[in-house]
Design a protein around this motif. Structure first.
Motif, mmCIF file in Angstrom:
data_model
loop_
_atom_site.group_PDB
_atom_site.id
_atom_site.type_symbol
_atom_site.label_atom_id
_atom_site.label_comp_id
_atom_site.label_asym_id
_atom_site.label_seq_id
_atom_site.Cartn_x
_atom_site.Cartn_y
_atom_site.Cartn_z
ATOM 1 N N ILE A 127 0.477 -12.390 -6.111
ATOM 2 C CA ILE A 127 -0.825 -12.276 -6.754
ATOM 3 C C ILE A 127 -1.945 -12.701 -5.809
ATOM 4 O O ILE A 127 -3.036 -12.110 -5.797
ATOM 5 N N PHE A 128 -1.682 -13.705 -5.002
ATOM 6 C CA PHE A 128 -2.688 -14.178 -4.057
ATOM 7 C C PHE A 128 -3.016 -13.096 -3.030
ATOM 8 O O PHE A 128 -4.184 -12.867 -2.692
ATOM 9 N N LEU A 129 -1.984 -12.401 -2.527
ATOM 10 C CA LEU A 129 -2.225 -11.305 -1.593
ATOM 11 C C LEU A 129 -3.037 -10.193 -2.251
ATOM 12 O O LEU A 129 -3.944 -9.624 -1.634
ATOM 13 N N MET A 151 -3.731 -11.117 7.826
ATOM 14 C CA MET A 151 -3.875 -9.952 8.689
ATOM 15 C C MET A 151 -2.516 -9.395 9.096
ATOM 16 O O MET A 151 -2.337 -8.174 9.185
ATOM 17 N N ASP A 152 -1.549 -10.263 9.340
ATOM 18 C CA ASP A 152 -0.217 -9.795 9.725
ATOM 19 C C ASP A 152 0.449 -9.033 8.589
ATOM 20 O O ASP A 152 1.214 -8.101 8.829
ATOM 21 N N PHE A 153 0.160 -9.423 7.362
ATOM 22 C CA PHE A 153 0.706 -8.685 6.223
ATOM 23 C C PHE A 153 0.123 -7.272 6.169
ATOM 24 O O PHE A 153 0.843 -6.304 5.902
ATOM 25 N N PRO A 157 3.499 -4.975 6.550
ATOM 26 C CA PRO A 157 3.827 -5.540 5.235
ATOM 27 C C PRO A 157 5.312 -5.699 4.995
ATOM 28 O O PRO A 157 5.740 -6.657 4.343
ATOM 29 N N ASP A 158 6.138 -4.785 5.518
ATOM 30 C CA ASP A 158 7.581 -4.869 5.274
ATOM 31 C C ASP A 158 8.185 -6.108 5.916
ATOM 32 O O ASP A 158 8.929 -6.873 5.278
ATOM 33 N N VAL A 159 7.860 -6.331 7.181
ATOM 34 C CA VAL A 159 8.390 -7.500 7.890
ATOM 35 C C VAL A 159 7.817 -8.786 7.303
ATOM 36 O O VAL A 159 8.531 -9.781 7.119
ATOM 37 N N PHE A 169 6.331 -17.157 6.300
ATOM 38 C CA PHE A 169 4.968 -16.645 6.322
ATOM 39 C C PHE A 169 4.255 -17.094 5.063
ATOM 40 O O PHE A 169 4.726 -16.877 3.946
ATOM 41 N N ARG A 170 3.072 -17.708 5.272
ATOM 42 C CA ARG A 170 2.303 -18.204 4.132
ATOM 43 C C ARG A 170 0.823 -18.046 4.424
ATOM 44 O O ARG A 170 0.352 -18.453 5.492
ATOM 45 N N PRO A 171 0.081 -17.474 3.483
ATOM 46 C CA PRO A 171 -1.382 -17.446 3.643
ATOM 47 C C PRO A 171 -1.946 -18.873 3.577
ATOM 48 O O PRO A 171 -1.232 -19.849 3.311
ATOM 49 N N ALA A 172 -3.233 -18.968 3.785
ATOM 50 C CA ALA A 172 -3.899 -20.275 3.729
ATOM 51 C C ALA A 172 -3.753 -20.882 2.337
ATOM 52 O O ALA A 172 -3.688 -20.174 1.329
#
Length: 420
Positions: A127-129, A151-153, A157-159, A169-172
């Motif tokens: 949901i955050f993404l 940005m990497d997502f 997005p698959d990786v 991998f975690r957003p801020a």
């Protein structure tokens, strides 16, 4: 020959040497101690809820209310409170389960809780993404995606999704739950060791903390770098919370009640305040001797610097001394919102992450994010968190009452059937 059961069942006779000898042997007390009462510790709920509010406020950029959070007046912040109380409450709940139901059952319950936290993290991530991506595309501002670390997502997005499922991998603002998941995974071992030797377990935790610093132990993150909260270091705070819950706090009561301890804590808190004051007022930097600066800095949060840990200990000791368990204010309706947030910490934490980005967006897009808007956004977020906590509490209370009535109705029907 008399059996052990016979010796316990009847009082020792004057000429019964075996019974007198058995009575003279002291009864072994359990290594870990749990309070006999079932009353909830409201102080823990209060400060965990306060930590959630402070985390939300601190996640809002350039927020004037951050000057009312204690991260600007000492070395530690709300994260230490959250992790310590999480370790305390988890050990208290599952430690009792391990004593009553055994290691296997308690481990199964802990793993179920770990799965719940993991699912919450995945749901929060998804949901955050979506929230960040929508805002970035809708307002044609890619800086949101860059600031929140997705940005990497957008590129792979698959990786990235696979790495997110692996907690790499975690957003801020999404670093606390992965840390909590890893620490909870090791909770069965922690409680089992504390059932054997609690002080040795705490010593092993200190040793792991020292080894993490000595040999630079860490978990890598995707696409590069390392975890924002190093589990090898932060486990010390979690284990210390568990140690306190399982009898350590009771054994420390004499030390905590000493006036000498209180004054040492006050002195250290004053020292930390003076140091942090030089961060905000550069003209006072000359008061810091170079030798002390070289010894102290950097005071890293990632590896939970020992100065941060000591600062939290001082705060905790002063709080326990000045805020007794039976303080009437804990029953006040004015503190009820923050206590409810602490009682439903997982849900409120996830909500706080959503609200922090929404507040970030509002402050960036409207009125230049002035002090008035910062205050409005902060208070609105706290009100929403408190309202959600009240709804969750009301729903669970209603569900428990409904289940109790249903159980009572079934019991009455069984009694009626049995009498026919």
């Amino acid at each position: 020959m008399t059996s052990m059961a016979d010796r316990v069942a009847r009082p020792p006779l004057a000429d019964d040497a075996d019974a007198r000898a058995a009575a003279a042997v002291p009864v072994a007390l359990p290594v870990i101690l749990l309070p006999a009462g079932a009353e909830r510790e409201l102080r823990l709920d209060l400060f965990r809820g306060l930590a959630l509010w402070l985390i939300f406020i601190d996640h809002l950029p350039n927020n004037i209310l951050t000057w009312f959070t204690f991260r600007n007046y000492g070395f530690s912040d709300a994260t230490e409170i959250f992790i310590f109380i999480s370790g305390y409450t988890a050990a208290f709940v599952y430690g009792r389960a391990m004593l009553e139901a055994g290691f296997v059952i308690a481990t199964a319950r802990i793993l179920r809780r770990v799965w719940q936290i993991y699912v919450a993290h995945v749901f929060l991530f998804t949901i955050f993404l979506a929230e960040i991506s929508y805002v970035a595309s809708r307002f044609e501002n890619p800086l949101y995606a860059e600031e929140m670390g997705i940005m990497d997502f957008l590129k792979q997005p698959d990786v990235t999704i696979v790495q997110a499922l692996l907690l790499r991998f975690r957003p801020a603002n999404m670093d606390v739950l992965p840390l909590y998941i890893v620490l909870m995974l090791f909770l069965p071992l922690i409680i089992w060791l504390m059932k054997w030797r609690p002080d040795v377990t705490l010593a092993l935790s200190v040793l792991l903390y020292a080894l993490a610093w000595q040999f630079d132990l860490y978990l890598s993150a995707y696409p590069n770098g390392f975890w924002a909260f190093n589990p090898f270091a932060w486990q010390l705070l979690f284990v210390f919370g568990a140690w306190c819950a399982l009898g350590g706090a009771r054994r420390m009561s004499r030390v905590l009640s000493s006036p000498v301890t209180l004054w040492i804590c006050f002195a250290y808190l004053l020292f930390a305040f003076c140091v942090t004051l030089t961060w905000h007022l550069p003209q006072l930097k000359f008061l810091m001797p170079k030798l002390i600066e070289q010894w102290m800095y950097p005071i890293t949060k990632t590896d939970m610097d020992v100065l941060r840990f000591a600062h939290f200990l001082a705060l905790a000791a002063v709080t326990v001394r000045l805020l007794p368990k039976d303080w009437p204010g804990l029953k006040s309706r004015w503190l009820r919102p923050v206590i409810l947030c602490g009682q439903h910490s997982l849900e409120i934490f996830c909500l706080g992450v959503f609200l922090a980005f929404a507040g970030h967006f509002v402050l960036a897009e409207f009125s230049g994010g002035g002090p008035v808007l910062q205050l409005v956004v902060s208070l609105a977020g706290i009100l929403i968190m408190s309202g959600m906590a009240w709804i969750i509490s009301w729903y669970k209370h209603s569900a428990d009452k409904s289940a109790s009535r249903k159980k009572g109705a079934v019991g009455n029907a069984d009694m009626a059937g049995g009498g026919s």
